[in-house]
Design a protein around this motif. Structure first.
Motif, PDB file in Angstrom:
ATOM      1  N   LEU A  65       0.832  -1.204   0.000  1.00 52.97           N
ATOM      2  CA  LEU A  65       0.000   0.000   0.000  1.00 52.97           C
ATOM      3  C   LEU A  65       0.868   1.256   0.000  1.00 52.97           C
ATOM      4  CD1 LEU A  65      -2.787   1.385   0.293  1.00 52.97           C
ATOM      5  CD2 LEU A  65      -2.542   1.097   2.770  1.00 52.97           C
ATOM      6  N   ALA A  66       1.901   1.277   0.840  1.00 55.47           N
ATOM      7  CA  ALA A  66       2.797   2.433   0.906  1.00 55.47           C
ATOM      8  C   ALA A  66       3.545   2.629  -0.419  1.00 55.47           C
ATOM      9  CB  ALA A  66       3.792   2.258   2.051  1.00 55.47           C
ATOM     10  N   LEU A  69       1.380   4.238  -3.103  1.00 50.32           N
ATOM     11  CA  LEU A  69       1.075   5.631  -2.774  1.00 50.32           C
ATOM     12  C   LEU A  69       2.289   6.542  -2.936  1.00 50.32           C
ATOM     13  CD1 LEU A  69      -1.193   5.213   0.379  1.00 50.32           C
ATOM     14  CD2 LEU A  69      -1.894   6.078  -1.864  1.00 50.32           C
ATOM     15  N   ARG A 105      -2.882   0.697   8.760  1.00 53.44           N
ATOM     16  CA  ARG A 105      -3.003   1.216   7.396  1.00 53.44           C
ATOM     17  C   ARG A 105      -3.324   2.713   7.399  1.00 53.44           C
ATOM     18  NH1 ARG A 105      -3.843  -3.946   7.304  1.00 53.44           N
ATOM     19  NH2 ARG A 105      -3.505  -5.217   5.445  1.00 53.44           N
ATOM     20  N   ARG A 106      -4.136   3.145   8.360  1.00 57.27           N
ATOM     21  CA  ARG A 106      -4.445   4.571   8.460  1.00 57.27           C
ATOM     22  C   ARG A 106      -3.174   5.374   8.725  1.00 57.27           C
ATOM     23  NH1 ARG A 106      -7.797   4.699  12.867  1.00 57.27           N
ATOM     24  NH2 ARG A 106      -9.372   3.792  11.500  1.00 57.27           N
ATOM     25  N   CYS A 109      -1.104   5.428   5.518  1.00 60.28           N
ATOM     26  CA  CYS A 109      -1.670   6.360   4.537  1.00 60.28           C
ATOM     27  C   CYS A 109      -1.301   7.795   4.892  1.00 60.28           C
ATOM     28  CB  CYS A 109      -3.188   6.214   4.486  1.00 60.28           C
ATOM     29  SG  CYS A 109      -3.778   4.766   3.559  1.00 60.28           S
ATOM     30  N   ASN A 110      -1.408   8.142   6.159  1.00 63.58           N
ATOM     31  CA  ASN A 110      -1.087   9.508   6.583  1.00 63.58           C
ATOM     32  C   ASN A 110       0.394   9.817   6.402  1.00 63.58           C
ATOM     33  OD1 ASN A 110      -3.746  10.005   7.291  1.00 63.58           O
ATOM     34  ND2 ASN A 110      -3.464   9.400   9.418  1.00 63.58           N
ATOM     35  N   ALA A 113       1.086  10.282   2.703  1.00 62.74           N
ATOM     36  CA  ALA A 113       0.600  11.581   2.236  1.00 62.74           C
ATOM     37  C   ALA A 113       1.576  12.687   2.616  1.00 62.74           C
ATOM     38  CB  ALA A 113      -0.784  11.866   2.824  1.00 62.74           C
ATOM     39  N   ARG A 156      -6.526  11.809  -0.102  1.00 61.15           N
ATOM     40  CA  ARG A 156      -7.610  10.911   0.254  1.00 61.15           C
ATOM     41  C   ARG A 156      -8.106  10.114  -0.955  1.00 61.15           C
ATOM     42  NH1 ARG A 156      -6.838   9.466   5.138  1.00 61.15           N
ATOM     43  NH2 ARG A 156      -7.978  10.541   6.776  1.00 61.15           N
ATOM     44  N   GLN A 159      -5.493   7.423  -1.631  1.00 61.21           N
ATOM     45  CA  GLN A 159      -5.557   6.367  -0.631  1.00 61.21           C
ATOM     46  C   GLN A 159      -6.756   5.449  -0.883  1.00 61.21           C
ATOM     47  OE1 GLN A 159      -5.606   8.728   2.921  1.00 61.21           O
ATOM     48  NE2 GLN A 159      -3.525   9.480   2.574  1.00 61.21           N
ATOM     49  N   LEU A 163      -6.349   1.501  -1.800  1.00 62.96           N
ATOM     50  CA  LEU A 163      -6.950   0.471  -0.954  1.00 62.96           C
ATOM     51  C   LEU A 163      -7.930  -0.390  -1.758  1.00 62.96           C
ATOM     52  CD1 LEU A 163      -7.528   2.605   2.246  1.00 62.96           C
ATOM     53  CD2 LEU A 163      -6.106   0.557   2.110  1.00 62.96           C
ATOM     54  N   LEU A 178      -9.782   4.826   6.556  1.00 55.31           N
ATOM     55  CA  LEU A 178      -9.686   6.280   6.398  1.00 55.31           C
ATOM     56  C   LEU A 178     -10.509   7.033   7.432  1.00 55.31           C
ATOM     57  CD1 LEU A 178      -9.783   6.674   2.503  1.00 55.31           C
ATOM     58  CD2 LEU A 178      -7.829   6.337   4.025  1.00 55.31           C
TER      59      LEU A 178
END
Length: 205
Positions: A65-66, A69, A105-106, A109-110, A113, A156, A159, A163, A178
């Motif tokens: 995921l990272a 992104l 995961r949250r 994601c942050n 970003a 957002r 992300q 996902l 999220l």
């Protein structure tokens, strides 16, 4: 954008774990970009969840995921390490969550970003100072073109798309990661897909 393999993680809690990459080849669902297959998070029994088991079960998915992104494996490793370090520091709270996987995961994601925003600021500064744009690495893979388009989206939207297409999460699961409503996730997905498609059409033309 760097694609070199990063050095091994230095955190003592995680040094014993095997490094995972996103290079395992397999097919994904029809109509979605082809990406490395990653296992879904393992269901946890009623027994207390141990951090080591959580890390082994979830790290590969969070790393992937990272990566989609940020576009850099070395940066993705750092983001993943940061996310699991945060989970370890707050493990008593995280292990009691309904979905510890959504929590980590949250955080990932942050952090991703933040990295993307910092890169944009640095790139603009270089353009102003050097009066030239950064050199980019062009890849032939269709998947990479798609994720490059995704990384141009607002955080957002990027992300939500990552996902959905990479992690194969449902709208409800994305909402949990999220920390927003399912309606908001649907909006992010709709706008993100439309914007990514526009980017790809512009590049093709």
């Amino acid at each position: 954008m760097s694609t070199e393999e990063p050095p091994g993680a230095s955190d003592s809690v995680m040094d014993s774990q095997g490094a995972a990459t996103t290079s395992d080849a397999s097919g994904s669902a029809p109509g979605r970009p082809l990406l490395a297959a990653v296992p879904n998070p393992v269901e946890v029994s009623d027994e207390p969840l141990l951090f080591d088991d959580f890390y082994r079960n979830e790290r590969r998915q969070v790393l992937g995921l990272a990566f989609v992104l940020t576009g850099s494996l070395s940066v993705a490793e750092d983001v993943t390490q940061d996310a699991f370090t945060a989970a370890f520091r707050h493990w008593r709270t995280v292990s009691g969550c309904d979905s510890p996987g959504a929590w980590v995961r949250r955080v990932a994601c942050n952090r991703a970003a933040s990295v993307v925003r910092r890169r944009l600021v640095e790139a603009k500064a270089l353009v102003r100072l050097a009066k030239r744009t950064q050199t980019t690495i062009e890849l032939d893979e269709g998947d990479e073109a798609f994720w490059q388009a995704v990384r141009r989206l607002p955080p957002r939207q990027a992300q939500a798309v990552a996902l959905y297409y990479f992690a194969d999460y449902s709208v409800r699961e994305i909402a949990a990661v999220l920390d927003c409503s399912e309606g908001t996730v649907k909006t992010h997905l709709s706008r993100g897909r439309a914007a990514a498609a526009r980017h790809l059409r512009l590049e093709d033309s």
